[in-house]
Design an enzyme around this catalytic site. Structure first.
Site, PDB file in Angstrom:
ATOM      1  N   GLY A   1     -11.264  18.864   3.027  1.00  0.00           N
ATOM      2  CA  GLY A   1     -12.050  18.565   1.837  1.00  0.00           C
ATOM      3  C   GLY A   1     -11.817  19.557   0.725  1.00  0.00           C
TER       4      GLY A   1
ATOM      5  N   SER B   1     -20.465  15.019  -2.524  1.00  0.00           N
ATOM      6  CA  SER B   1     -19.527  16.074  -2.147  1.00  0.00           C
ATOM      7  C   SER B   1     -18.129  15.473  -2.255  1.00  0.00           C
ATOM      8  CB  SER B   1     -19.804  16.559  -0.719  1.00  0.00           C
ATOM      9  OG  SER B   1     -18.872  17.556  -0.358  1.00  0.00           O
ATOM     10  N   THR B   2     -17.518  15.658  -3.433  1.00  0.00           N
ATOM     11  CA  THR B   2     -16.238  14.977  -3.699  1.00  0.00           C
ATOM     12  C   THR B   2     -15.122  15.445  -2.788  1.00  0.00           C
ATOM     13  OG1 THR B   2     -15.773  16.615  -5.421  1.00  0.00           O
ATOM     14  CG2 THR B   2     -16.802  14.556  -6.096  1.00  0.00           C
ATOM     15  N   CYS B   3     -15.206  16.676  -2.287  1.00  0.00           N
ATOM     16  CA  CYS B   3     -14.127  17.149  -1.428  1.00  0.00           C
ATOM     17  C   CYS B   3     -14.089  16.397  -0.112  1.00  0.00           C
ATOM     18  CB  CYS B   3     -14.238  18.655  -1.194  1.00  0.00           C
ATOM     19  SG  CYS B   3     -15.803  19.160  -0.478  1.00  0.00           S
ATOM     20  N   TYR B   4     -15.225  15.824   0.295  1.00  0.00           N
ATOM     21  CA  TYR B   4     -15.277  15.049   1.536  1.00  0.00           C
ATOM     22  C   TYR B   4     -15.562  13.574   1.278  1.00  0.00           C
ATOM     23  CZ  TYR B   4     -15.430  19.569   3.850  1.00  0.00           C
ATOM     24  OH  TYR B   4     -15.129  20.834   4.287  1.00  0.00           O
TER      25      TYR B   4
END
Length: 1135
Positions: free
Chosen positions: A814, A1101-1104
């Site tokens: 992520g 949570s854009t990374c995930y």
């Protein structure tokens, strides 16, 4: 009888000293061969001794005769008779000159003095009016006298051939040799022209004429060696050889004499002696390198005469074609030329014939001649015949293999260039419009060619064959410039390219009145031309083609492929959005389903010429001419052309072609790419047209990808390969399938890296980096720029917050995604200075010209190329799109001048204004410069050398327009595109990129259409924290999602994943998977009873790719909260 001599029998078998029968026979045979060899050696020794003694005796006798001859002539009286000249002067002279000079191939000063003496006496005799003194009177005398005259004259011809061979610049006594050669040539010219004999009367004229013809026929025969000597002599000439003018004129005059003793042209077909002379002339004289540049203009006019050219054409075509070609080949290999070996002798023959027949518009056959059309027919057929034989050599084995001496020739660049320039100058008439115009004017007329027995018509096909051959010759023998001179002329000949297409259409396309527009609607299925290969042949080709590669692929995979799912591909044009199977069949030209192998040679020439010419014209054809004025073809015909090229190229690549079709395939591919790129930018064809050839014959896409990687593609035009199809014509596969191919390439690359030990275990070869939140670009550049292709490995990112403290958490993918998203967001921002946005509504990214002035600007763009490559490699979507001009450079494709409208609309409008300006352009005060501003400073850049001093006028406005467009589309952007390309191809193979056009590349980078499939997203969503697909909040969420506008759904997707577009192949390929996480929110009892809902906003949570969704009770509340969240440009902050 002596008992000791009696035969003793060994009781133990054969004696060890005895030999077997076979060995005995072999020994006897060997001894017999030794005796035979000894006899032959003895006979050879006796023959050598006999020859040597004869040589010594002849040499001694020649020396003695020469001494006596010199003494005799030194004290001769004034008496001069023909018998004295023949027996006392000429006979001994010819004997000792042959023995001492010709056989030794060397001239001494004493020999030259003897020649001068003899030739002066002979000239004095020939100029005498007295029959008793004139040497020519022997020719009309008794039978014995005429035989003596004939024999001695023949020997003088042989001596002349020898002297011409000795007229080279390195000859020690060159001036003396030139002098005696001039005397002898003068004598021979008189002897072969009985009309100039001073002893001629009406009674003996016929005898004299017969004697002269006999000598002329001997000159034209192979035995004399005269033409070979003239060839060697002319090859030593340069343009400025005034001291040799007399010899050159006399030698060429004597060369043309056999043509003058022929009967009127083509009446008598049985003239073996003079036909041999024409054969010698064609094979030895017309193949001389730079012939017309070596000879004086007066002699060139003689070589151009109809009486010389017409017999040569007739001989090449009808009588001795194969024999002449064989003779040229033998002569070419026997000679050891220098730099001229770069151009084969057949090439020089073609150039010399073209130059002699068509040096200027007025010289290209006088229209007042009795039958000029016959000349054009023979001229075209001769050029085509010679050119096809030349091309069969150079295109099959290559010019380097034919001429091993070329390497030594190329050591001097000056010599190489002079040869090329000379050869191109010879072919210059073919590049003139008047040349084509005169041939077209003569076409369609029946012409008597041979006697009065046969008639022939010069047709458009014959002219097309000539120009097709010229294009191929220019490509092979003039690779620096290529066929541009011919193409420049053909492309702008009014109506000619239209005539070519009309002829092709009659061969290949339907003759009914059905319009291509009807086909795009799918309402009519049109039958194509009846020239269809037999069913058996089609079945055989199919088995050899597609099924062959499918079987190979099955071996690679170890299993049989399943049926391929049909992928519907929508068109950009509304009227062709739905295409049925009958339309697919209609766009697949049935006559071309076997590729170039399935068409005749004549149609192949037409196709080659049309494709090469039209591809050249498309480069300069702007959108107004193409789409609005529809010049030179209507859009309906453009679609027909595209379908024809698409079918031809696809099947040619799939089934393979021979070397003879290489240039046809090259030009067809180039023309097809031009049309396809134009259609991608501004559609004029239905999508079914591009997909049609491979609709039923292409294999499953995964197998095609593996074929592309496994099978060699170095010779993609001659060896059949599905990999060739994917590389050159990827558009025959639907876009979704090509995305599958791209992902398959990456999977195979990852597998190969794993096998090579680059990826031993998870985390074993990962790259650890530490990045500060406010300096993502700088830290990423410093730590990752130098690792090159190692960026394919996984990256573990640790972030440092604003306070300088490490952020908590581990990177399981992520954070790497967040890093790639953040670094591109920062670097592609216009404030950073590396990229700017186009002024169009799309706001596409293009490198900023000011980037070159920034510190490490070029290196930073190269680094960003690697970052984009990493995102493509890992399947991470970036919400950015690049300018089509920039992507065209990355894909190695041509940018049309009209693409400038998307890069700089104002400049494009100004250039079009100049193009259509009717007044005097000098009034605008323009020059060939462009001004750029950076940091308040104005930089003037010249578009061409000395551009600031060159004013733009009506005569050069097209040069200015293209120079300005070239600067904006190429010169200005190339340094940045090259840098970005270097970084991108560290991770993504260039062959993978060429699967897509510019628009598709942007889709590959940033995702699909500006809407999402809610059902597909729901099917590929995971739930955590206590949610499930049956949860009440989740059901409300999906109802709200379906009620959103497309733009709102895209905004929500960007809120969660940082990209507003869905993956091209569906949310199944979204990395990481879309997740909805439950955020429990307790509400008070009184609030619930009062109908109040959760007040907390959703976060992400854009990374995930995770949406943190509170437990809303009502759809209205969820809709309100989601809209507020996705429009606030915040993620974690909303928690």
């Amino acid at each position: 009888m002596d008992l000791n001599r009696k035969h003793k029998v060994s009781l133990r078998g054969a004696s060890s000293g005895e030999i077997s029968r076979d060995a005995l026979l072999a020994k006897v045979s060997q001894e017999r061969e030794l005796r035979s060899y000894a006899r032959r050696a003895n006979a050879a020794a006796l023959y050598i001794q006999r020859v040597w003694r004869s040589y010594i005796v002849r040499k001694k006798a020649a020396i003695e005769i020469q001494e006596e001859w010199e003494i005799l002539l030194s004290c001769r009286s004034d008496t001069l008779t023909k018998s004295w000249v023949s027996s006392t002067v000429l006979r001994p002279f010819l004997f000792f000159i042959r023995s001492l000079c010709i056989q030794h191939q060397k001239i001494h000063a004493r020999d030259i003095h003897c020649m001068q003496t003899c030739f002066k006496i002979l000239l004095e005799s020939i100029n005498s009016n007295d029959q008793r003194c004139n040497f020519c009177s022997l020719a009309v005398g008794t039978f014995e006298e005429s035989k003596i005259w004939d024999c001695q004259t023949r020997k003088m011809v042989s001596l002349c051939s020898f002297l011409l061979m000795e007229c080279y610049y390195s000859q020690e006594r060159i001036k003396d040799v030139i002098g005696v050669t001039a005397l002898l040539l003068r004598i021979l010219i008189v002897l072969t022209d009985p009309k100039s004999w001073k002893i001629i009367t009406k009674e003996n004229f016929e005898d004299a004429e017969t004697a002269g013809k006999i000598i002329i026929q001997f000159i034209g025969s192979c035995r004399s060696g005269y033409y070979s000597s003239v060839r060697s002599y002319i090859k030593t000439l340069t343009k400025h050889t005034d001291e040799r003018l007399l010899i050159t004129t006399s030698a060429v005059t004597l060369t043309l004499r056999p043509f003058h003793v022929r009967q009127p042209a083509f009446v008598d077909e049985h003239q073996p002696d003079t036909d041999v002379a024409v054969e010698e002339y064609v094979s030895l004289i017309l193949t001389i390198p730079r012939l017309v540049f070596c000879l004086p203009s007066a002699l060139i006019r003689a070589l151009k005469h109809k009486s010389i050219l017409m017999p040569s054409f007739h001989t090449i075509l009808q009588i001795l074609k194969d024999k002449i070609l064989t003779r040229i080949s033998v002569m070419e290999h026997s000679e050891k030329q220098s730099c001229t070996m770069e151009i084969p002798s057949l090439g020089w023959a073609i150039g010399n014939i073209i130059s002699l027949a068509t040096s200027s518009e007025t010289d290209f056959m006088d229209p007042q001649e009795l039958n000029p059309e016959m000349f054009y027919v023979l001229y075209v057929h001769v050029i085509v015949t010679l050119a096809e034989n030349l091309l069969s050599q150079v295109e099959t084995v290559g010019i380097q293999d034919i001429h091993p001496d070329i390497e030594a020739a190329l050591k001097t660049e000056k010599g190489e260039n002079s040869v090329k320039i000379s050869f191109v100058e010879l072919l210059r008439p073919v590049c003139q419009q008047w040349h084509l115009a005169k041939l077209l004017a003569a076409s369609g007329k029946e012409i008597r060619v041979i006697a009065e027995k046969d008639t022939e018509t010069l047709g458009l096909l014959d002219i097309a064959r000539l120009y097709s051959c010229m294009l191929r010759i220019f490509c092979v023998l003039n690779p620096v410039v290529g066929p541009l001179p011919v193409l420049n002329m053909l492309s702008f000949c009014p109506g000619y390219i239209v005539s070519l297409w009309n002829s092709l259409e009659s061969f290949l396309l339907p003759k009914s009145g059905c319009r291509a527009d009807d086909l795009s609607q799918g309402s009519v299925k049109t039958p194509w031309n009846t020239r269809i290969p037999s069913e058996k042949k089609m079945k055989h080709l199919k088995n050899d083609g597609v099924n062959k590669w499918v079987n190979v692929l099955n071996k690679f995979s170890g299993k049989s492929p399943g049926p391929r799912e049909h992928v519907e591909c929508t068109s950009d044009q509304p009227e062709s959005s739905q295409v049925n199977e009958s339309t697919d069949d209609a766009w697949d030209v049935e006559t071309l389903r076997c590729g170039p192998v399935g068409i005749s040679k004549d149609v192949s020439c037409l196709l080659h010429l049309f494709c090469a010419t039209y591809a050249h014209l498309l480069v300069v054809l702007d959108d107004i001419q193409f789409y609005e004025k529809q010049v030179p073809f209507t859009l309906e015909k453009q679609r027909r052309i595209a379908s024809m090229l698409n079918t031809l190229v696809y099947n040619g690549l799939l089934r393979g072609t021979g070397p003879e079709n290489r240039q046809l395939m090259d030009s067809a591919i180039r023309c097809l790419h031009q049309l396809y790129e134009r259609d991608c930018r501004h559609p004029f064809c239905p999508s079914a047209l591009w997909l049609s050839p491979g609709r039923t014959s292409r294999p499953p896409i995964a197998f095609a990808a593996r074929t592309h990687e496994v099978l060699p593609t170095s010779n993609v035009l001659t060896s059949p390969s599905m990999g060739s199809v994917i590389t050159i014509t990827p558009h025959v596969f639907p876009f979704e399938e090509r995305v599958h191919v791209f992902r398959e390439f990456i999977s195979m690359d990852k597998a190969s890296r794993k096998m090579a030990g680059e990826v031993d275990a998870p985390g074993a070869r990962s790259i650890e980096i530490v990045v500060r939140r406010g300096h993502v670009v700088e830290d990423g550049f410093q730590q990752l720029n130098s690792i090159g292709s190692r960026l394919k490995s996984s990256i573990h990112v640790s972030f440092v917050n604003e306070s300088g403290l490490p952020e908590a958490g581990l990177d399981y993918g992520g954070l790497s995604k967040e890093f790639l998203t953040d670094i591109t967001k920062a670097a592609f921002a216009t404030e950073y200075g590396l990229f700017s946005q186009t002024p169009t509504s799309d706001r596409l990214l293009v490198p900023s010209p000011s980037a070159r002035h920034l510190e490490n600007g070029i290196q930073m763009i190269e680094f960003l190329g690697r970052i984009v490559g990493k995102a493509l490699y890992e399947g991470i979507l970036l919400d950015y799109s690049f300018s089509h001009v920039f992507i065209q450079k990355l894909l190695g494709r041509y940018s049309f001048i009209d693409e400038l409208s998307g890069l700089d609309p104002e400049l494009y409008r100004n250039l079009m204004y100049i193009k259509n300006y009717d007044g005097d352009l000098k009034e605008l005060c323009l020059d060939f410069t462009v001004t750029e501003e950076f940091c308040g400073k104005m930089n003037i850049i010249e578009l061409k050398p000395g551009g600031k001093d060159i004013s733009v006028m009506n005569e050069n406005k097209m040069q200015y327009i293209h120079a300005m467009a070239d600067y904006k589309l190429n010169r200005q952007i190339v340094p940045f595109s090259n840098a970005f390309y270097r970084g991108l191809t560290d991770l993504i193979s260039p062959a993978w990129l060429k699967l897509f056009n510019a628009h598709e590349f942007n889709q590959l980078l940033s995702g699909g259409n500006h809407d999402i499939d809610v059902d597909d997203l729901r099917k590929n969503t995971k739930y955590t924290g206590g949610y499930s697909d049956s949860s009440r909040t989740i059901k409300i969420f999906w109802e709200v999602m379906k009620g959103f506008e497309p733009s709102e759904r895209c905004m929500l997707l960007k809120f969660v994943t940082s990209c507003s577009r869905a993956p091209l192949l569906g949310f199944k390929y979204l990395q990481p998977t879309f997740i909805i996480h439950k955020v429990s929110c307790d509400t008070s009892l009184w609030a619930a009873i009062g109908g109040q809902d959760v007040e907390r906003l959703p976060s992400a949570s854009t990374c995930y790719n995770t949406l943190k969704l509170p437990t809303y009770k009502r759809a209205s509340t969820m809709r309100e909260k989601l809209l507020y969240a996705i429009t606030s440009n915040a993620g974690f902050e909303l928690s």
